[in-house]
Design a protein around this motif. Structure first.
Motif, PDB file in Angstrom:
ATOM      1  N   MET A  50       0.805  -1.134   0.014  1.00  0.00           N
ATOM      2  CA  MET A  50       0.092   0.041   0.077  1.00  0.00           C
ATOM      3  C   MET A  50       0.840   1.233  -0.088  1.00  0.00           C
ATOM      4  O   MET A  50       0.705   2.073  -0.939  1.00  0.00           O
ATOM      5  CB  MET A  50      -0.795  -0.020   1.218  1.00  0.00           C
ATOM      6  N   LEU A  51       1.948   1.554   0.742  1.00  0.00           N
ATOM      7  CA  LEU A  51       2.875   2.344   0.561  1.00  0.00           C
ATOM      8  C   LEU A  51       3.495   2.590  -0.546  1.00  0.00           C
ATOM      9  O   LEU A  51       3.620   3.681  -1.170  1.00  0.00           O
ATOM     10  CB  LEU A  51       3.967   2.058   1.604  1.00  0.00           C
ATOM     11  N   ARG A  52       3.693   1.567  -1.296  1.00  0.00           N
ATOM     12  CA  ARG A  52       4.112   1.670  -2.668  1.00  0.00           C
ATOM     13  C   ARG A  52       3.407   2.267  -3.787  1.00  0.00           C
ATOM     14  O   ARG A  52       3.518   2.841  -4.398  1.00  0.00           O
ATOM     15  CB  ARG A  52       4.662   0.274  -3.190  1.00  0.00           C
ATOM     16  N   GLN A  53       2.190   1.689  -3.590  1.00  0.00           N
ATOM     17  CA  GLN A  53       0.860   2.118  -4.384  1.00  0.00           C
ATOM     18  C   GLN A  53       0.633   3.883  -4.160  1.00  0.00           C
ATOM     19  O   GLN A  53       0.438   4.410  -5.158  1.00  0.00           O
ATOM     20  CB  GLN A  53      -0.227   1.718  -3.916  1.00  0.00           C
ATOM     21  N   ARG A  54       0.968   4.316  -2.861  1.00  0.00           N
ATOM     22  CA  ARG A  54       0.452   5.524  -2.607  1.00  0.00           C
ATOM     23  C   ARG A  54       1.747   6.295  -3.007  1.00  0.00           C
ATOM     24  O   ARG A  54       1.572   7.359  -3.045  1.00  0.00           O
ATOM     25  CB  ARG A  54       0.343   5.834  -0.997  1.00  0.00           C
ATOM     26  N   GLY A  55       2.671   5.770  -3.223  1.00  0.00           N
ATOM     27  CA  GLY A  55       3.901   6.550  -3.801  1.00  0.00           C
ATOM     28  C   GLY A  55       4.962   7.059  -2.800  1.00  0.00           C
ATOM     29  O   GLY A  55       5.703   7.668  -2.797  1.00  0.00           O
ATOM     30  N   THR A  56       4.614   6.718  -1.487  1.00  0.00           N
ATOM     31  CA  THR A  56       5.415   7.120  -0.456  1.00  0.00           C
ATOM     32  C   THR A  56       6.746   6.273  -0.372  1.00  0.00           C
ATOM     33  O   THR A  56       7.569   6.617   0.490  1.00  0.00           O
ATOM     34  CB  THR A  56       4.779   7.148   1.091  1.00  0.00           C
ATOM     35  N   SER A  57       6.640   5.108  -0.775  1.00  0.00           N
ATOM     36  CA  SER A  57       7.976   4.073  -0.892  1.00  0.00           C
ATOM     37  C   SER A  57       7.992   3.970  -2.105  1.00  0.00           C
ATOM     38  O   SER A  57       7.045   3.353  -2.967  1.00  0.00           O
ATOM     39  CB  SER A  57       7.610   3.155   0.279  1.00  0.00           C
ATOM     40  N   THR A  58       9.255   3.565  -2.592  1.00  0.00           N
ATOM     41  CA  THR A  58       9.679   3.328  -3.981  1.00  0.00           C
ATOM     42  C   THR A  58      10.477   2.203  -3.801  1.00  0.00           C
ATOM     43  O   THR A  58      10.910   1.536  -4.786  1.00  0.00           O
ATOM     44  CB  THR A  58      10.563   4.159  -4.689  1.00  0.00           C
ATOM     45  N   GLU A  59      10.645   1.340  -2.463  1.00  0.00           N
ATOM     46  CA  GLU A  59      11.270   0.309  -2.523  1.00  0.00           C
ATOM     47  C   GLU A  59      10.676  -0.924  -3.105  1.00  0.00           C
ATOM     48  O   GLU A  59       9.377  -1.215  -2.913  1.00  0.00           O
ATOM     49  CB  GLU A  59      11.264  -0.034  -0.875  1.00  0.00           C
ATOM     50  N   VAL A  60      11.336  -1.538  -4.018  1.00  0.00           N
ATOM     51  CA  VAL A  60      10.681  -2.737  -4.813  1.00  0.00           C
ATOM     52  C   VAL A  60      11.172  -3.988  -4.338  1.00  0.00           C
ATOM     53  O   VAL A  60      12.381  -4.085  -4.187  1.00  0.00           O
ATOM     54  CB  VAL A  60      10.897  -2.584  -6.184  1.00  0.00           C
ATOM     55  N   SER A  61      10.454  -4.628  -3.377  1.00  0.00           N
ATOM     56  CA  SER A  61      10.818  -6.024  -2.875  1.00  0.00           C
ATOM     57  C   SER A  61       9.620  -7.078  -2.992  1.00  0.00           C
ATOM     58  O   SER A  61       8.540  -6.865  -3.293  1.00  0.00           O
ATOM     59  CB  SER A  61      11.472  -5.924  -1.571  1.00  0.00           C
ATOM     60  N   GLY A  62       9.977  -8.268  -2.833  1.00  0.00           N
ATOM     61  CA  GLY A  62       9.110  -9.353  -3.119  1.00  0.00           C
ATOM     62  C   GLY A  62       8.217  -9.322  -1.480  1.00  0.00           C
ATOM     63  O   GLY A  62       8.519  -8.364  -0.489  1.00  0.00           O
ATOM     64  N   PRO A  63       7.461 -10.120  -1.149  1.00  0.00           N
ATOM     65  CA  PRO A  63       6.754 -10.170  -0.078  1.00  0.00           C
ATOM     66  C   PRO A  63       7.643 -10.444   1.047  1.00  0.00           C
ATOM     67  O   PRO A  63       8.631 -11.215   1.013  1.00  0.00           O
ATOM     68  CB  PRO A  63       5.713 -11.275  -0.182  1.00  0.00           C
ATOM     69  N   ALA A  64       7.466 -10.218   2.373  1.00  0.00           N
ATOM     70  CA  ALA A  64       8.218 -10.263   3.500  1.00  0.00           C
ATOM     71  C   ALA A  64       8.107 -11.867   3.820  1.00  0.00           C
ATOM     72  O   ALA A  64       7.109 -12.054   4.493  1.00  0.00           O
ATOM     73  CB  ALA A  64       7.739  -9.396   4.630  1.00  0.00           C
ATOM     74  N   LEU A  65       9.107 -12.755   3.465  1.00  0.00           N
ATOM     75  CA  LEU A  65       8.963 -13.889   3.831  1.00  0.00           C
ATOM     76  C   LEU A  65       9.862 -14.234   5.219  1.00  0.00           C
ATOM     77  O   LEU A  65      10.725 -13.673   5.443  1.00  0.00           O
ATOM     78  CB  LEU A  65       9.739 -14.779   2.884  1.00  0.00           C
ATOM     79  N   VAL A  66       9.062 -14.879   5.942  1.00  0.00           N
ATOM     80  CA  VAL A  66       9.400 -15.238   7.270  1.00  0.00           C
ATOM     81  C   VAL A  66       9.704 -16.831   7.569  1.00  0.00           C
ATOM     82  O   VAL A  66       8.777 -17.440   7.119  1.00  0.00           O
ATOM     83  CB  VAL A  66       8.901 -14.545   8.551  1.00  0.00           C
ATOM     84  N   TYR A  67      10.892 -17.137   8.409  1.00  0.00           N
ATOM     85  CA  TYR A  67      10.830 -18.525   8.919  1.00  0.00           C
ATOM     86  C   TYR A  67       9.872 -18.851   9.970  1.00  0.00           C
ATOM     87  O   TYR A  67       9.811 -17.603  10.953  1.00  0.00           O
ATOM     88  CB  TYR A  67      12.152 -18.862   8.872  1.00  0.00           C
ATOM     89  N   ARG A  68       9.227 -19.977   9.886  1.00  0.00           N
ATOM     90  CA  ARG A  68       8.534 -20.169  11.154  1.00  0.00           C
ATOM     91  C   ARG A  68       9.384 -20.970  12.217  1.00  0.00           C
ATOM     92  O   ARG A  68      10.162 -21.564  11.991  1.00  0.00           O
ATOM     93  CB  ARG A  68       7.467 -21.433  10.661  1.00  0.00           C
ATOM     94  N   SER A  69       8.765 -20.379  13.587  1.00  0.00           N
ATOM     95  CA  SER A  69       9.650 -21.061  14.583  1.00  0.00           C
ATOM     96  C   SER A  69       9.017 -22.286  15.057  1.00  0.00           C
ATOM     97  O   SER A  69       7.564 -22.075  15.400  1.00  0.00           O
ATOM     98  CB  SER A  69       9.834 -19.995  15.684  1.00  0.00           C
ATOM     99  N   PRO A  70       9.505 -23.380  14.933  1.00  0.00           N
ATOM    100  CA  PRO A  70       8.706 -24.797  15.241  1.00  0.00           C
ATOM    101  C   PRO A  70       8.261 -24.801  16.871  1.00  0.00           C
ATOM    102  O   PRO A  70       9.123 -24.473  17.674  1.00  0.00           O
ATOM    103  CB  PRO A  70       9.613 -25.610  14.954  1.00  0.00           C
ATOM    104  N   THR A  71       7.302 -25.485  17.116  1.00  0.00           N
ATOM    105  CA  THR A  71       6.744 -25.644  18.695  1.00  0.00           C
ATOM    106  C   THR A  71       7.894 -26.744  19.203  1.00  0.00           C
ATOM    107  O   THR A  71       8.360 -26.856  20.250  1.00  0.00           O
ATOM    108  CB  THR A  71       5.440 -26.472  18.731  1.00  0.00           C
ATOM    109  N   MET A  72       8.105 -27.488  18.484  1.00  0.00           N
ATOM    110  CA  MET A  72       9.048 -28.891  18.587  1.00  0.00           C
ATOM    111  C   MET A  72      10.080 -29.202  17.404  1.00  0.00           C
ATOM    112  O   MET A  72       9.533 -29.737  16.640  1.00  0.00           O
ATOM    113  CB  MET A  72       8.402 -29.989  19.180  1.00  0.00           C
ATOM    114  N   PRO A  73      11.412 -28.859  17.542  1.00  0.00           N
ATOM    115  CA  PRO A  73      12.168 -28.968  16.403  1.00  0.00           C
ATOM    116  C   PRO A  73      12.352 -30.448  16.079  1.00  0.00           C
ATOM    117  O   PRO A  73      12.543 -31.296  17.130  1.00  0.00           O
ATOM    118  CB  PRO A  73      13.323 -28.353  16.657  1.00  0.00           C
TER     119      PRO A  73
END
Lengths: 117, 136
Positions: A50-73
């Protein structure tokens, strides 16, 4: 143009679709040793879009991928927990449906305006 | 990746299903060979295992899975004294395949469960895609 018509819903639908792919990847790799489950931080990703759409940010990046922390590794280094992935997948599918109906509503409105009914 | 086509949700699931299929076939082969005997230690059947590896498509961020290789496990065959057996060696021993039937059954069950999971996920995804296509 499409961004003006669909507002937040267009971006949300695309992100939901991407997240579905990431979650399907997790499900596919449920038995791969050393695989780390990933997920898209939906709020952060949508915010960035949304920030990029409004033009307030020009940062071009993929979606914020995060690693999942397991309950029991697991011993083999795999962090996929099938139950969690299933719930996340179901939730995501539902949210996709909801977003889709918003987009459909917008399209219907415009179609009716064009037809002049 | 062998083919350079971009990975889609469908190809991802297809590959993962193939990998699970290999895993299930391997476990079934092991089960089929349980109880088979040989006259030498080297000739005895050793259980096979499928090794899974992640297949990442950088362009789309999707990760599929492939069974990269099959390995024979390093379990020593069981030596059994059975002089009446036609395959018995000079000392009267036969070598039995070291297959753990319950472990193989668990392997098959787990594989079937994950296969089911993949089918379900694909069905949901396909349904959503159709809905999106049909919306007008």
């Amino acid at each position: 143009m499409s961004e003006q018509i669909f507002g937040i819903h267009g971006a949300a639908l695309e992100l939901r679709s991407q997240r579905m792919g990431v979650l399907a990847s997790n499900i596919a790799n449920a038995a791969t040793p050393g695989y780390k489950a990933r997920d898209i931080d939906f709020n952060a990703a949508l915010e960035a879009r949304m920030l990029r759409q409004r033009g307030t940010s020009t940062e071009v990046s993929g979606p914020a991928l995060v690693y999942r922390s397991p309950t029991m590794p697991a011993l083999d280094g795999n962090t996929v927990e099938l139950g969690r992935e299933q719930v996340a997948f179901a939730e995501n599918a539902l949210a996709y449906s909801a977003t889709l109906s918003f987009v459909q509503g917008k399209v219907n409105t415009i179609t009716r305006a064009l037809k002049g009914e | 990746m062998p083919d350079r086509a971009p990975m889609t949700l469908f190809s991802l699931t297809e590959r993962a299903m193939q990998a699970q299929m290999v895993r299930m076939n391997v476990a079934t082969s092991n089960l089929a060979n349980a109880g088979s005997v040989s006259s030498t230690e080297d000739g005895a059947y050793r259980p096979i295992r499928a090794v899974f590896a992640t297949e990442l498509d950088r362009a789309s961020g999707l990760a599929s899975v492939t069974s990269s290789e099959l390995v024979r496990s390093e379990v020593a065959p069981t030596r059994r004294y059975d002089p009446a057996h036609p395959l018995a060696d000079a000392d009267g021993h036969v070598w039995e395949a070291p297959v753990d039937e319950s472990a193989e059954m668990v392997e098959i069950m787990e594989s079937a469960r994950q296969y089911q999971n993949l089918v379900q996920a694909l069905q949901t995804a396909k349904q959503l895609m159709l809905e999106t296509l049909r919306s007008n």
